[in-house]
Scaffold this motif. Sequence first.
Motif, short mmCIF file in Angstrom:
data_model
loop_
_atom_site.label_atom_id
_atom_site.label_comp_id
_atom_site.label_asym_id
_atom_site.label_seq_id
_atom_site.Cartn_x
_atom_site.Cartn_y
_atom_site.Cartn_z
N ILE A 27 0.84 -1.40 0.02
CA ILE A 27 -0.02 0.01 0.13
C ILE A 27 0.97 1.23 0.09
N TYR A 28 1.91 1.29 0.71
CA TYR A 28 2.80 2.45 0.67
C TYR A 28 3.85 2.26 -0.41
N TYR A 29 4.76 0.89 -0.53
CA TYR A 29 5.82 1.05 -1.16
C TYR A 29 5.67 0.12 -2.55
N GLY A 30 4.41 -0.22 -2.90
CA GLY A 30 4.18 -1.01 -4.11
C GLY A 30 4.33 -2.44 -3.98
N ASN A 31 4.24 -3.20 -5.08
CA ASN A 31 4.12 -4.49 -5.25
C ASN A 31 5.30 -4.98 -6.19
N SER A 32 6.36 -4.41 -6.17
CA SER A 32 7.49 -4.66 -7.24
C SER A 32 8.22 -5.91 -6.67
N LEU A 33 9.01 -6.40 -7.71
CA LEU A 33 9.86 -7.37 -7.56
C LEU A 33 10.91 -7.33 -6.45
N GLN A 34 11.30 -5.98 -6.19
CA GLN A 34 12.21 -5.73 -5.16
C GLN A 34 11.43 -5.67 -3.60
N VAL A 35 10.42 -5.15 -3.76
CA VAL A 35 9.58 -5.24 -2.36
C VAL A 35 9.37 -6.74 -2.10
N TRP A 36 8.86 -7.50 -2.91
CA TRP A 36 8.64 -8.87 -2.61
C TRP A 36 9.80 -9.74 -2.44
N SER A 37 11.00 -9.11 -2.94
CA SER A 37 12.24 -10.05 -2.55
C SER A 37 12.72 -9.62 -1.15
N GLY A 38 12.39 -8.28 -0.77
CA GLY A 38 12.70 -7.72 0.56
C GLY A 38 11.69 -8.62 1.70
N VAL A 39 10.51 -8.83 1.36
CA VAL A 39 9.58 -9.37 2.26
C VAL A 39 10.01 -10.93 2.31
N ILE A 40 10.24 -11.70 1.19
CA ILE A 40 10.63 -12.85 1.40
C ILE A 40 12.03 -13.07 2.04
N GLY A 41 12.69 -12.35 1.77
CA GLY A 41 14.24 -12.37 2.53
C GLY A 41 14.10 -12.08 3.94
N ILE A 42 13.57 -11.30 4.30
CA ILE A 42 13.37 -11.01 5.51
C ILE A 42 12.39 -11.81 6.44
N THR A 43 11.57 -12.36 5.91
CA THR A 43 10.81 -13.80 6.16
C THR A 43 11.76 -14.78 6.70
N ILE A 44 12.84 -15.12 5.92
CA ILE A 44 13.27 -16.23 5.78
C ILE A 44 14.42 -15.85 7.05
N CYS A 45 15.05 -14.51 6.94
CA CYS A 45 16.06 -14.13 8.17
C CYS A 45 15.28 -14.34 9.65
N GLY A 46 13.92 -14.02 9.53
CA GLY A 46 13.23 -14.18 10.94
C GLY A 46 12.95 -15.48 11.21
N MET A 47 12.59 -16.36 10.23
CA MET A 47 12.50 -17.79 10.65
C MET A 47 13.94 -18.37 11.07
N ALA A 48 14.88 -18.21 10.66
CA ALA A 48 16.43 -18.36 10.75
C ALA A 48 16.63 -18.31 12.29
N ALA A 49 16.22 -16.92 12.80
CA ALA A 49 16.78 -16.49 14.15
C ALA A 49 15.79 -17.20 15.02
N GLY A 50 14.32 -17.51 14.61
CA GLY A 50 13.56 -18.16 15.43
C GLY A 50 14.23 -19.52 15.53
N TYR A 51 14.75 -20.42 14.52
CA TYR A 51 14.75 -21.56 14.73
C TYR A 51 16.12 -21.97 15.51
N TYR A 52 16.98 -20.96 15.50
CA TYR A 52 18.06 -20.83 16.41
C TYR A 52 17.78 -20.76 17.93
N THR A 53 16.75 -19.52 17.97
CA THR A 53 16.34 -19.43 19.40
C THR A 53 15.90 -20.58 20.01
N GLY A 54 14.75 -21.26 19.22
CA GLY A 54 13.94 -22.46 19.54
C GLY A 54 15.03 -23.67 19.87
N GLY A 55 15.86 -23.51 19.10
CA GLY A 55 16.82 -24.77 19.17
C GLY A 55 17.70 -24.66 20.44
N TYR A 56 18.14 -23.35 20.74
CA TYR A 56 18.83 -23.11 22.01
C TYR A 56 18.01 -23.48 23.25
#
Length: 523
Positions: A30-59
């Motif tokens: 709504i603010y930044y559009g639906n471009s490839l760059q925005v989607w790439s950022g969303v997917i990349g940050i989603t994976i980073c967040g999950m990775a951080a969570g996996y590590y924390t949960g495993g610990y």
Amino acid sequence: MPYLFLYILAIAEGMSVLAIEIAGARGVAIYYGNSLQVWSGVIGITICGMAAGYYTGGYLSAGHKKENSLFTFALIASLYTALIPGWGDLILKMTMILGYRTGAILSTLLVIFPGMALLGAIPPLIISCISDGSPEKTGKTTGIVFTLSTTGGIASALLTGFFLIPSAGIRNTFYLIALLLIIFPVTWFFTRKTIISIIGSAIFLVLVLTGIIGMGLKHKSHIIIRHKSDGLLGQMIVADDNNTQRRSMLVNSISQTYMHIPTGRSQWRYVYRLALYLSYKPAGSRVLVCGIGGGNLIRELHRTGFAVDAVDIDPRTGKLAREFFGMEDTTVVYIDDARHYIRRCEKKYDIVILDLSLGEVQPSNIYTAECFSEIKKMLLPEGVIIIHYLNSIAGEDAIAVKSIGNTLLSAGFETKLINTDRVTKDGKKMNWEIPAEVMFFASNNPVDLNGFEFARRDTFVDPFNFPVLRNIFIENYDFSDGIVLTDDKPVMDIIHANTLESTRQSSLNELIPILIREKVKLL
């Protein structure tokens, strides 16, 4: 603790991840559009967040109170998800001043990453609770938990995209996911008569009720929202400005249609220019318009005597164009992806108009040699393709225009650029490096409109003083430096990137602040 309860939580966790990712991306769009760059950022940050969570949960899974840790994470994740509509709206507004790229990445990081990290901690903790340190059970349990989580994600992706967001909206989708998540920690802590369940439930109710009540608050404004809906392809708003008596259709905060309400006439010149120049075709000629918007172009084509079919992938556009912008009921509307319709269409057309964009994003699957060849097959012998586009025609960014033109040439079309106020009557060139409207005129055979009388024109266009005797086309424009775009190498998102960014930045600087000032709730 029953294993079934934990397995169901694994499914809920997978559903939540995908729902938050999709709804979050739609909110950022709504603010930044639906471009490839925005989607790439969303997917990349989603994976980073999950990775951080996996590590924390495993610990934490090595601890003695892993069940408490598991349900505490689930509780906090549900509370955070309920907070996203208000928190996200605040963050998106604050990051607007940082510009398109930095703002999009930072807002996504602040809004989506925490939720993903919280959810990512859940699967390792579930695995630890079920296997209870047994090496024999750990591998099997890991496979089952991640299979269930992925299955939940698949179901959620379909449910969120095709049902939840279109019917309930982005904000309510977050609330529904939060409600799903909180069932598990509340059940767990209540069975142990833990005070945290009461506190968590109370906070959850406050967050949700505050958000729902806030949605209903009215604000007196000269901007009147006639329609607002969220779909998989973005947010669509129809808004009236009572001060100027103008009506707009916005997709992800980019204007798609701009109409004078009393007259029902478009406020954009290109619709009249196209109707004028295409009036060299006989009355009754069949036109296919790909991309409906508010239907103002279609109305002008009807006034000029054409029979019009229209195709649009979003079912909302045809309905809104008829309800709010007066598009004629005689227009045959097909709800379909334009490329898919072109491939399966058995009709023949005199004119095909590509007036397609999702906000500021151009459909890269349309501007390819293969697609142009498919259009060529559906055109009658004297048929014409018109492409309405936005970009520079000189300088570094002209590569996009030259590539589309060169691709049309490779498909066998005679190709020219219509002079959209780029050359004055005395032959003076305007600044071609400034992004502005571009219109391609591509035909099976050479067409010379210079000196044509356009007797069938709607005389409403006369005061615009469009060129009719000369300078209708930009003569001798060289497309040869352009890339021939193909299905195998769809690079429109890359070569169009600068204009995409400037268009979105213009929305961030001008349009969105007006909507915020007038208390229009975007998220």
